[in-house]
Design an enzyme around this catalytic site. Sequence first.
Site, PDB file in Angstrom:
ATOM      1  NE  ARG A 117       0.440  -8.422   2.461  1.00 20.27           N
ATOM      2  CZ  ARG A 117      -0.122  -8.070   3.617  1.00 20.27           C
ATOM      3  NH1 ARG A 117      -1.161  -8.740   4.103  1.00 20.27           N
ATOM      4  NH2 ARG A 117       0.351  -7.053   4.298  1.00 20.27           N
ATOM      5  CG  ASP A 128      -7.027  -7.345   6.889  1.00 21.93           C
ATOM      6  OD1 ASP A 128      -6.059  -7.169   7.662  1.00 21.93           O
ATOM      7  OD2 ASP A 128      -7.279  -6.575   5.944  1.00 21.93           O
ATOM      8  CE  LYS A 157      -6.766  -3.845   5.267  1.00 22.72           C
ATOM      9  NZ  LYS A 157      -5.415  -4.130   5.495  1.00 22.72           N
ATOM     10  CB  CYS A 159       0.948  -6.241  14.139  1.00 22.81           C
ATOM     11  SG  CYS A 159       2.086  -4.869  13.921  1.00 22.81           S
ATOM     12  CE1 TYR A 164       2.126  -7.326  -4.328  1.00 16.75           C
ATOM     13  CE2 TYR A 164       1.350  -6.285  -2.322  1.00 16.75           C
ATOM     14  CZ  TYR A 164       1.995  -7.329  -2.955  1.00 16.75           C
ATOM     15  OH  TYR A 164       2.503  -8.371  -2.228  1.00 16.75           O
ATOM     16  NE  ARG A 206      -2.255  -1.202   3.552  1.00 15.27           N
ATOM     17  CZ  ARG A 206      -1.690  -0.422   4.457  1.00 15.27           C
ATOM     18  NH1 ARG A 206      -1.760   0.897   4.351  1.00 15.27           N
ATOM     19  NH2 ARG A 206      -1.069  -0.927   5.484  1.00 15.27           N
ATOM     20  CB  SER A 238      -0.354  -3.558   8.048  1.00 12.43           C
ATOM     21  OG  SER A 238      -1.535  -2.864   7.714  1.00 12.43           O
ATOM     22  CG  HIS A 292      -6.933  -3.136  10.072  1.00  9.84           C
ATOM     23  ND1 HIS A 292      -5.655  -2.632  10.179  1.00  9.84           N
ATOM     24  CD2 HIS A 292      -6.848  -4.179   9.220  1.00  9.84           C
ATOM     25  CE1 HIS A 292      -4.828  -3.343   9.423  1.00  9.84           C
ATOM     26  NE2 HIS A 292      -5.529  -4.291   8.830  1.00  9.84           N
TER      27      HIS A 292
HETATM   28  P1  GTP Z   1      -1.796  -7.630   7.466  1.00 13.19           P
HETATM   29  O1  GTP Z   1      -2.276  -8.692   6.531  1.00 13.19           O
HETATM   30  O2  GTP Z   1      -0.761  -6.757   6.876  1.00 13.19           O
HETATM   31  O3  GTP Z   1      -2.919  -6.836   8.058  1.00 13.19           O
HETATM   32  O4  GTP Z   1      -0.977  -8.377   8.641  1.00 13.19           O
HETATM   33  P2  GTP Z   1      -1.441  -9.289   9.860  1.00 13.19           P
HETATM   34  O5  GTP Z   1      -1.804  -8.428  11.008  1.00 13.19           O
HETATM   35  O6  GTP Z   1      -2.454 -10.279   9.404  1.00 13.19           O
HETATM   36  O7  GTP Z   1      -0.090 -10.035  10.248  1.00 13.19           O
HETATM   37  P3  GTP Z   1       0.362 -11.556  10.071  1.00 13.19           P
HETATM   38  O8  GTP Z   1      -0.461 -12.502  10.885  1.00 13.19           O
HETATM   39  O9  GTP Z   1       0.459 -11.847   8.627  1.00 13.19           O
HETATM   40  O10 GTP Z   1       1.813 -11.527  10.705  1.00 13.19           O
HETATM   41  C1  GTP Z   1       2.807 -10.682  10.210  1.00 13.19           C
HETATM   42  C2  GTP Z   1       4.149 -11.052  10.737  1.00 13.19           C
HETATM   43  O11 GTP Z   1       4.151 -11.117  12.161  1.00 13.19           O
HETATM   44  C3  GTP Z   1       4.643 -12.420  10.261  1.00 13.19           C
HETATM   45  O12 GTP Z   1       5.985 -12.302   9.902  1.00 13.19           O
HETATM   46  C4  GTP Z   1       4.481 -13.295  11.463  1.00 13.19           C
HETATM   47  O13 GTP Z   1       5.420 -14.332  11.461  1.00 13.19           O
HETATM   48  C5  GTP Z   1       4.676 -12.336  12.634  1.00 13.19           C
HETATM   49  N1  GTP Z   1       3.906 -12.751  13.824  1.00 13.19           N
HETATM   50  C6  GTP Z   1       2.587 -13.059  13.881  1.00 13.19           C
HETATM   51  N2  GTP Z   1       2.205 -13.434  15.124  1.00 13.19           N
HETATM   52  C7  GTP Z   1       3.316 -13.348  15.889  1.00 13.19           C
HETATM   53  C8  GTP Z   1       3.570 -13.595  17.290  1.00 13.19           C
HETATM   54  O14 GTP Z   1       2.691 -13.972  18.064  1.00 13.19           O
HETATM   55  N3  GTP Z   1       4.843 -13.379  17.715  1.00 13.19           N
HETATM   56  C9  GTP Z   1       5.846 -12.970  16.875  1.00 13.19           C
HETATM   57  N4  GTP Z   1       7.056 -12.793  17.383  1.00 13.19           N
HETATM   58  N5  GTP Z   1       5.637 -12.724  15.560  1.00 13.19           N
HETATM   59  C10 GTP Z   1       4.397 -12.907  15.074  1.00 13.19           C
HETATM   60  C1  SPV Z   2      -2.590  -4.456   5.326  1.00 17.78           C
HETATM   61  O1  SPV Z   2      -1.620  -3.818   4.944  1.00 17.78           O
HETATM   62  O2  SPV Z   2      -3.156  -4.226   6.426  1.00 17.78           O
HETATM   63  C2  SPV Z   2      -3.115  -5.559   4.495  1.00 17.78           C
HETATM   64  C3  SPV Z   2      -2.597  -5.689   3.121  1.00 17.78           C
HETATM   65  O3  SPV Z   2      -3.981  -6.301   4.932  1.00 17.78           O
HETATM   66  S1  SPV Z   2      -3.394  -4.627   2.000  1.00 17.78           S
HETATM   67  O4  SPV Z   2      -4.581  -5.325   1.492  1.00 17.78           O
HETATM   68  O5  SPV Z   2      -2.463  -4.383   0.910  1.00 17.78           O
HETATM   69  O6  SPV Z   2      -3.807  -3.428   2.642  1.00 17.78           O
HETATM   70 MN    MN Z   3      -4.572  -5.797   7.135  1.00 17.80          MN
END
Ligand code: GTP
Ligand code: SPV
Ligand code: MN
Length: 597
Positions: free
Chosen positions: A378, A286, A219, A263, A210, A69, A261, A239
């Site tokens: 992704r 999400d 979003k 996290c 993208y 984004r 994002s 979110h």
């Molecule tokens: P968006 O799709 O961008 O909104 O991200 P998200 O909030 O869905 O994050 P996602 O679950 O994809 O995790 C993102 C990163 O955080 C990855 O590299 C994971 O490995 C890491 N991660 C997720 N949960 C944990 C956790 O409990 N501990 C740690 N140390 N890392 C974590």
């Molecule tokens: C985020 O960045 O929080 C995502 C990926 O879930 S995007 O759809 O590109 O915003």
């Molecule tokens: Mn997201």
Amino acid sequence: MISVSNKALDAWIKEVAEMCKPDNVYLCDGSQEEYDKMIQITVDAGSATPLKKRPGCYLFRSHPSDVARAEKRTFIASKNREDAGPTNNWIDPDELKATMGALYDGCMKGRTMYVIPFSMGPIGSYISKIGVEITDSPYVVINMRIMTRIGTEVLKSLGDGEFVRCLHSVGKPLAPGEKDLSWPCVPNVDEKYISHFPEERMIWSYGSGYGGNALLGKKCFALRIAGVQARDEGWLAEHMLILKLTDSDGKFHYICGAFPSACGKTNLAMLEPSFPGWKVETIGDDISWMKFGDDGRLYAINPEAGFFGVVPGTSMQSNPNAMKQIMTNTIFTNVGLTDDGDVWWEGSGIPAPDHLIDWQGNDWTPDCGRLAAHSNARFTTPANQCAVIAPEWEDPAGVPISAILVGGRRKTTIPLVNESLDWSHGIFLGSIMGSEITTADITDKVGQVRRDPFAMLPFVGYHMGDYLQHLLNIGKKTDASKLPRIYFVNWFRKNDEGKFIWPGFGDNSRVLKWIVERISGTGKAVSTPIGNMPAPGAIDTDGINVSAGDMEELLKVDKEAWLAEIVSIKENYKSYGDRLPPELSAQLDALEKRLNG
Ligand code: GTP
Ligand code: SPV
Ligand code: MN
């Protein structure tokens, strides 16, 4: 030219076609045959590579300017600048329309213009809403079919009703005979636009292909435009992931979680609990749309139908359910391609092959010093393919929410878990959350703490102060006992060596367990100046490598660090000017007093 029975839509399609001048216009029906045809188009164009090792899976590589984004190119073009607030980029809507109108003029020459009617949420649910995306990208059509419900059924359900206008172009017209690029887009980031016209419920995106820049249901609609609708209509567009947690007695609760994002939402939404007999099932990973039910509780739906998840770091250790889900019918963008026709990425838990083709299409070897997969690579994968999807995930009635988690990536200060005292205090905790900036955003500030209220900083389509006031107002619409309880969590504390103290992932279920025990009235807590925290021993650490000293560190209220935090929160609050809800400044003052008292 196609024609549809919804008069406003019919007129809009013609208007856009006249402006963008595509060679053809195509109305998507949402069928499997159509999806297969779209895939074939992208394979023939050299944009997609079929993955021999994964049935129905394809790899795309984006342009290096188009990997995430683009926050600084995202605009909230409200009529009044103040309504966009201090956290959004604003351009006068008439000026922006003139600028973008000139860019859109003829931008689809040599291409097909696809019209995608889509529903955010189960078709016909009282919480769902309909949009129509017009795009010149078959990649977008493919991804929208996974991420939302598209096609004829949606048009039928729309009838003569209202829809959100979502216009998208990659911004690369083709001259007669010109060969297309494998990832057409506008290569200069500063010429991309992701624009929102909140009063008109309209989105105009140009120059990027993208993720959230181009899949406009996500979003742009489900948070920025729906957020404005939710404010006006008295509901919530957040979110947040949505999960169902069932304990060993079969009692279950639905929990939402707001994390910025990258996290951990996708990971938490489908985690494998570390307790025998306990179960987590996924509703969404999400976005959560919540409305009050007749019983006065908040009911949530997942407006999406697929997961657009971060690939790097996904492994059998961190997220086995996602690993299984992405073996079939999945679109990969920006990962490495192995010589035997599979994909590979950093943090997969699979040893790196001696050679592969990296996300930019170059030869890659383990010692080359470059990443095989982009850090924001992704997967796009259908939700119903998830082994732990909850059977009720598409229930049009939604699911009643018992708790909301908030939290970001913080090395210090913020404890593992902290229970808010009431709704207003919970909104306060959500308003002060922040995260160390990661590479999911195009920005130069990686590492710094960025305040990100409810993980909505890049996604609020209006003034952040008004958004926080809206959250406070929601809490006044029902009995306090019916509101979800709010918990501030942090899986990301680090020790002096820079290592994570808390194991995270599946072991986050230990914190979820304490939370549902609190909701049921059995969980033990101690009162602290920042909120209610687990009593010593209340979080089960049996079988994990977390010492009593680590737990003490994870659950410590570090007075000095909190006082420093308050200084920075005050600074942030100041930026909301007179739209800072007075309730929040009162909460901040009360916190300061309790810390000093
Ligand atoms: P968006 O799709 O961008 O909104 O991200 P998200 O909030 O869905 O994050 P996602 O679950 O994809 O995790 C993102 C990163 O955080 C990855 O590299 C994971 O490995 C890491 N991660 C997720 N949960 C944990 C956790 O409990 N501990 C740690 N140390 N890392 C974590
Ligand atoms: C985020 O960045 O929080 C995502 C990926 O879930 S995007 O759809 O590109 O915003
Ligand atoms: Mn997201």
